[in-house]
Design an enzyme around this catalytic site. Structure first.
Site, PDB file in Angstrom:
ATOM      1  N   GLU A 116       0.796  -1.223   0.000  1.00 57.61           N
ATOM      2  CA  GLU A 116       0.000   0.000   0.000  1.00 57.61           C
ATOM      3  C   GLU A 116       0.836   1.284   0.000  1.00 57.61           C
ATOM      4  O   GLU A 116       0.442   2.274  -0.596  1.00 57.61           O
ATOM      5  CB  GLU A 116      -0.949   0.017   1.211  1.00 57.61           C
ATOM      6  CG  GLU A 116      -2.016  -1.063   1.190  1.00 57.61           C
ATOM      7  CD  GLU A 116      -3.010  -0.879   0.055  1.00 57.61           C
ATOM      8  OE1 GLU A 116      -3.187   0.265  -0.413  1.00 57.61           O
ATOM      9  OE2 GLU A 116      -3.603  -1.891  -0.384  1.00 57.61           O
ATOM     10  N   SER A 488     -42.284 -32.973  41.563  1.00 59.95           N
ATOM     11  CA  SER A 488     -41.623 -33.576  42.723  1.00 59.95           C
ATOM     12  C   SER A 488     -40.207 -33.060  42.958  1.00 59.95           C
ATOM     13  O   SER A 488     -39.625 -33.312  44.016  1.00 59.95           O
ATOM     14  CB  SER A 488     -41.598 -35.095  42.578  1.00 59.95           C
ATOM     15  OG  SER A 488     -42.917 -35.608  42.661  1.00 59.95           O
TER      16      SER A 488
END
Length: 792
Positions: A116, A488
Site C-alpha cells: 500500500e 416432585s
C-alpha cells in the site's frame, strides 16, 4: 601576431552563427513553434500554480476537522467472551476488534506497507512522484494507476467519497497534509489498520484475522499477513473464500513486494508461497451460546443503551466454553432421543422435481434454501422412497441412502396407507441425522423444548446455559423465562422445612390414601395418588423421598403447616406468591424457573448459603479499561439461610434418590458425591432433574411451550436425568469425589444422620399411622371432578 592580424581573424557581426539564419527553413519554423509552445506551457503552469495557490488558500481552512482521527473511536461491536476467552457472540453491524499499533505484529504492518505505501515513513502524506506517474498514466491509453498513500486513503475513507474526480483528489491531498501535520505516523497507521474495510463485515486487520482464519492477529504467518494485506484494494474481488484464484495471485505479488522492500528474506518468502492456508468455515470453532449472548446483550443494553453496539465493549462471562458445548450437545441429544419416540408428523414441505436430471441439483438447492440445516439436523430432499429404502440429497449436493433402523422414526410416513400430508415420497423435504458410525437416519425437528443450566454453588458463577433446542427457531430463554411447575423436584424443600420440626430420615410415615373435600382444598375435591397408583403403607422418610411418594409429602406438609413451609421456601429464593400455602404445594404445584431451581439447590450443595447467580464477570472498553467487575462471591455468615445441619442431612437424603430411588440410573456415574431429585408433573407436562455435588449444580427441564402431555411413560427420570448425566459425566470426569464434612450438631445412628436433639425416641417418630380410608366414599360425579395435579 599583430593586432591587425588578430583583428582579421575575429568574427565580424556578419560572420557570427545564427541558427535562424543558418538552419534550413523547416528547422527555423519548428524551433519557433517549440519556443512558442514552451512559453505557453510556462505561462499555463504559472497560471495553474496561481490558481492552485488561490484554491489552497480558500480550501485548506475549510477542510473538515480531523479531531475524530486524533481521538479515534471506531464503531466497535459488543463482544461476549467466555471465561476462557472464546468468542460467544457479537452484536453490531460492523465486526471490529480495536488493536493498538504496539500490539499489531510487525509482519502484518510490513505486508500492508509493502503493497500500500512502501515509503510511508519517508513522505509527508503525499507521494508526489506517484501522483505524477498516476496522472500521466491516466492521460495515456493505459489504465489509471493508484497513487494514494496510506494517509490519503485514510482521508478518503473518513471524509470523502470514492468518486474519481480531480476535485476530490485535490481535497484528498490537502486532507492528507493536514493529517500528517497533526498526527504521528504511528497514530495514522493505527487508525488505518483498525478502520479499513476488509470484507465479511470485518473492519480492521484484527477482526479480519478472526473472520478469515479464526485466529488472533498476533499469530498470523507471513503467508496469512500477505493474504490479508491484499484485501484493502477490493475486499470482494480479493476475498480468499469467494475468489481464491484472484486472491492467491495478489498474495504472491505482496510476498514479492515484501522481499523487494527488505521486510522478509527470500527463504521466508519461499516458505510463505508454499504454505497452504486454512480458512475458517461458518461453523468452525463455534460455541453454541446464543442464549447466553442474548441474555448478556439485554443486560448490557439496559445499562449502556445504544452505545452498546458501537462502544467496543468486551463482556467476559462466567461461562466455560467447554462446559457450554457439552451442555448444548447433551440437551439436544436428549430432545432428539425423545423425538424419535414420537409419531412422525410428516415432511416439512414438498417440491416438484424436474424430469430433466440436469436441472435436479439446482432445484434441490433452491428448495433447501428455505429449509436451512439445523446444526447436525440436516435438511434433505427425497428422490427415491420405499418402505425399505430412502434416497435423499442434502444441501451440499451429497446423496445419502437410509435403510433399516434409520427408517424406524419415520415408519408411519413410509406406509402405503400414510395420509398424503405425512407421506414420504420423491420431493419431500425431510430431516437427516448422521450417526457416530456414519450411518444415516431420518427424523423430524423437535416441537418439544428444554432448558439446561449449571452453576458453581460456591460463588454463583454460571458455567453453562442452554435456553432451548434452537435459538433461531425460538429466542425464548427457558432457563430464565419459563415459569413451570417443578413437580416432585420441589419436594426436597418441604422435607427441609420438616427437619426443623423434628422429622428425621428414620421418621416412619404412612403411604396410605388421602381424600380432601372442597372445604379443605378451597376449590374442589382432591384425591391425590402416587405415580404408580399403589400405596405401600408405613415407610421411613428417607425411602419415601427416594421413591417420591406423594402421600408422604402431603402428610408432612399437613403436619408442619402450609404457611410455615411457604415461609421456609423463601429462604431458597422462591417467591411466596408463586407457591400458594395449600397442600398441593407438597407436590410442586407452584411455578419456578430452571435458574431459580439451580440457585435453590445450591443452598443444599454449599452447606446452607444462598448465593446469587453471576453471569457477567467483567466489562471492558475498546482500550481495555475495566468498566465493571464482579469478583467471585465468598461464602460468609450473612449469606446463610439454613443451618449447615439441614443442608447436610438433606444431601444424605438426596444421595439416596440417586442410589436407589427414582434417579437410580445416576449410579452409573459411579460417584458417591452426587445428589438430586426427579420431577414429573400431572399428565407428564413437565419433566425435571435437579442435582449437584459440592462443586457444581445442574438443572434440566423438558416440556412443550404450550403445556401438553409428554407421554404416559415419560418422566423426569427418563427424560431429564439422562441429559444431566451426560453433562456431569464429562464435566466431572477428572474431578475426584468430594463431600462436605458433617457439621456440629448432627449424629449418626445406624446409617442415618440426624439432628442431635432429634435422635431415637425424640422428635417425630411416625406420622399418619392411624389414617384409614375416608368413612364416606365420594360420589361418582365428585370423583370425576377430582384434580390429580401431580403423579410424581
Amino acid at each position: 601576431m599583430s593586432d591587425n592580424a588578430r583583428a582579421d581573424t575575429a568574427p565580424s557581426a556578419k560572420t557570427r552563427w545564427d541558427p535562424t539564419r543558418d538552419w534550413p527553413s523547416w528547422a527555423r519554423i519548428a524551433s519557433r513553434v517549440l519556443l512558442w509552445l514552451l512559453g505557453l506551457s510556462v505561462a499555463t503552469l504559472a497560471a495553474a500554480a496561481t490558481l492552485v495557490v488561490l484554491a489552497l488558500s480558500v480550501a485548506y481552512p475549510n477542510l473538515p476537522d480531523i479531531a475524530g482521527l486524533s481521538d479515534y473511536r471506531p464503531k466497535l461491536p459488543l463482544r461476549v467472551l467466555s471465561s476462557d476467552g472464546v468468542l460467544l457472540g457479537e452484536f453490531g453491524e460492523e465486526r471490529r476488534q480495536f488493536t493498538p499499533i504496539g500490539q499489531i505484529p510487525k509482519v502484518m504492518k510490513d505486508a500492508v506497507l509493502a503493497i500500500e505505501d512502501a515509503h510511508f515513513y519517508e513522505h509527508g502524506g503525499v507521494d508526489y512522484k506517484g501522483v505524477l506517474r498516476a496522472g500521466l498514466a491516466s492521460l495515456s491509453e493505459f489504465k489509471s494507476q493508484g497513487a494514494s498513500t496510506i494517509t490519503m486513503q485514510l482521508a478518503r475513507n473518513f471524509y470523502l467519497s470514492t468518486e474519481k474526480t480531480f476535485t476530490r483528489k485535490i481535497y484528498e491531498i490537502l486532507l492528507a497534509l493536514k493529517i500528517e501535520n497533526q498526527l504521528s505516523k504511528e497514530q495514522i497507521l493505527e487508525v488505518y489498520m483498525n478502520q479499513i474495510y476488509l470484507g465479511q463485515r470485518a473492519y480492521g486487520f484484527a477482526a479480519a484475522s478472526e473472520v478469515y482464519f479464526g485466529k488472533s492477529l498476533h499469530d498470523v504467518t507471513v503467508a496469512e499477513a500477505a493474504m490479508l494485506a491484499g484485501l484493502p484494494k477490493a475486499p470482494s474481488a480479493y476475498n480468499p473464500i469467494a475468489n481464491p484464484r484472484r486472491a492467491k495471485a495478489r498474495q504472491m505479488h505482496i510476498i514479492d513486494r515484501m522481499v523487494d522492500n527488505g521486510f522478509i528474506t527470500s527463504e521466508q518468502a519461499e516458505a510463505a508461497r508454499q504454505q497452504a492456508l486454512r480458512y475458517r468455515t461458518a461453523t468452525e470453532s463455534k460455541v453454541h451460546a446464543q442464549y447466553v449472548a442474548e441474555t448478556v446483550r439485554q443486560l448490557i443494553y439496559a445499562q449502556y443503551g445504544e452505545d452498546t453496539y458501537s462502544r467496543g465493549l468486551n463482556v467476559q462471562v462466567t461461562i466455560d466454553s467447554s462446559d457450554q458445548e457439552i451442555a448444548y450437545r447433551a440437551l439436544r441429544k436428549g430432545l432428539m432421543d425423545y423425538e424419535r419416540r414420537q409419531v412422525y408428523r410428516g415432511p416439512e414441505a414438498y417440491v416438484d422435481l424436474p424430469s430433466d436430471p440436469k436441472e435436479l441439483d439446482s432445484r434441490i438447492a433452491e428448495a433447501l434454501a428455505d429449509h436451512p440445516d439445523n446444526d447436525e439436523l440436516l435438511a434433505a430432499v427425497v428422490t427415491e422412497a420405499s418402505t425399505k429404502r430412502v434416497v435423499a440429497v442434502l444441501a451440499s449436493g451429497e446423496s445419502i441412502i437410509v435403510t433399516g433402523e434409520g427408517l424406524r422414526p419415520v415408519t408411519s410416513g413410509l406406509a402405503e396407507r400414510a395420509p398424503p400430508k405425512s407421506r414420504i415420497r420423491p420431493g419431500a423435504v425431510v430431516r437427516a441425522l448422521r450417526g457416530a458410525k456414519g450411518d444415516w437416519s431420518l427424523t423430524q425437528q423437535p416441537e418439544v423444548e428444554g432448558a439446561f443450566v449449571s452453576m458453581q454453588p460456591t460463588d454463583g458463577a454460571v458455567r453453562a446455559m442452554v435456553g432451548g433446542f434452537d435459538f433461531d427457531k425460538s429466542k425464548f430463554n427457558h432457563v430464565t423465562q419459563a415459569w413451570r411447575q417443578p413437580g416432585s423436584s420441589f419436594k426436597p424443600f418441604i422435607y427441609s422445612a420438616a427437619l426443623e420440626k423434628g422429622f428425621t430420615p428414620m421418621t416412619v410415615i404412612n403411604d396410605a390414601p388421602l381424600f380432601f373435600d372442597a372445604t379443605a382444598t378451597g376449590s374442589q375435591p382432591w384425591e391425590p395418588k402416587n405415580y404408580d397408583g399403589k400405596f405401600e403403607g408405613p415407610m421411613p422418610l428417607r425411602q419415601a423421598l427416594a421413591k417420591s411418594k406423594n402421600m408422604v409429602s402431603i402428610r408432612i406438609l399437613q403436619s408442619i403447616g402450609p404457611a410455615y413451609a411457604q415461609d421456609w421456601i423463601t429462604r431458597f429464593g422462591f417467591e411466596a406468591d408463586r407457591h400458594p400455602a395449600f397442600l398441593t404445594m407438597a407436590l410442586g404445584a407452584g411455578t419456578t424457573t430452571p435458574l431459580q431451581m439451580a440457585c435453590a439447590y445450591s443452598v443444599f450443595a454449599n452447606g446452607g448459603y444462598r448465593i446469587n447467580p453471576v453471569l457477567i464477570s467483567r466489562v471492558t472498553d475498546s482500550k481495555g479499561r475495566v468498566l465493571q467487575e464482579t469478583k467471585p462471591q465468598a461464602l460468609e455468615p450473612s449469606m446463610r439461610v439454613i443451618d449447615a445441619r439441614n443442608a447436610f442431612v438433606m444431601t444424605q437424603l438426596l444421595r439416596e434418590v440417586t442410589r436407589t430411588g427414582t434417579a437410580a440410573k445416576a449410579a452409573a456415574l459411579k460417584r458417591p458425591d452426587i445428589a438430586g431429585k426427579t420431577g414429573t408433573t400431572n399428565d407428564s407436562l413437565d419433566a425435571w432433574f435437579a442435582g449437584y455435588q459440592p462443586d457444581l449444580v445442574a438443572v434440566v427441564w423438558i416440556g412443550y411451550d404450550t403445556p401438553r402431555k409428554l407421554g404416559d411413560r415419560e418422566t423426569g427420570g427418563g427424560l431429564a436425568l439422562p441429559v444431566w448425566m451426560e453433562y456431569m459425566g464429562q464435566v466431572l470426569r477428572n474431578i475426584p469425589p468430594r463431600s462436605l464434612p458433617p457439621p456440629e450438631g448432627v449424629v449418626l445412628y445406624g446409617n442415618e444422620w440426624m439432628y442431635e436433639e432429634f435422635g431415637p425416641g425424640a422428635g417425630v417418630t411416625s406420622l399418619g399411622m392411624e389414617d384409614q380410608l375416608p368413612p364416606q366414599t365420594p360420589s361418582e360425579d365428585e370423583r370425576k371432578s377430582i384434580l390429580d395435579l401431580f403423579k410424581r
